[in-house]
Design a protein around this motif. Structure first.
Motif: not given
Length: 67
Positions: A50-55, A58-61
């Motif tokens: 689930d690449l969208g969720a991982k991105l 990462a952006l939230a972090k």
């Protein structure tokens, strides 16, 4: 002697042309196969993970670390 040399040269050139016939087609076919494999790998990667969720995570972090 010159006639024999010329005839030999002509035969050699024809033999080389015959060996290289279809070489461009084979190269294009190889490129198409490589591109198809890359597209298949990309589709598999996007559907497996689930690449969208991982991105998004990462952006939230990054945004929370920046403040």
């Amino acid at each position: 002697m010159t006639r024999m040399f010329v005839n030999t040269k002509i035969r050699m050139m024809k033999a080389l042309e015959a060996r290289e016939a279809g070489q461009g087609t084979l190269e294009y076919l190889g490129i198409v196969v490589v591109v198809a494999l890359l597209i298949t790998a990309m589709i598999a990667a996007f559907t497996t993970w689930d690449l969208g969720a991982k991105l998004t995570a990462a952006l939230a972090k990054i945004t929370t670390a920046i403040g």
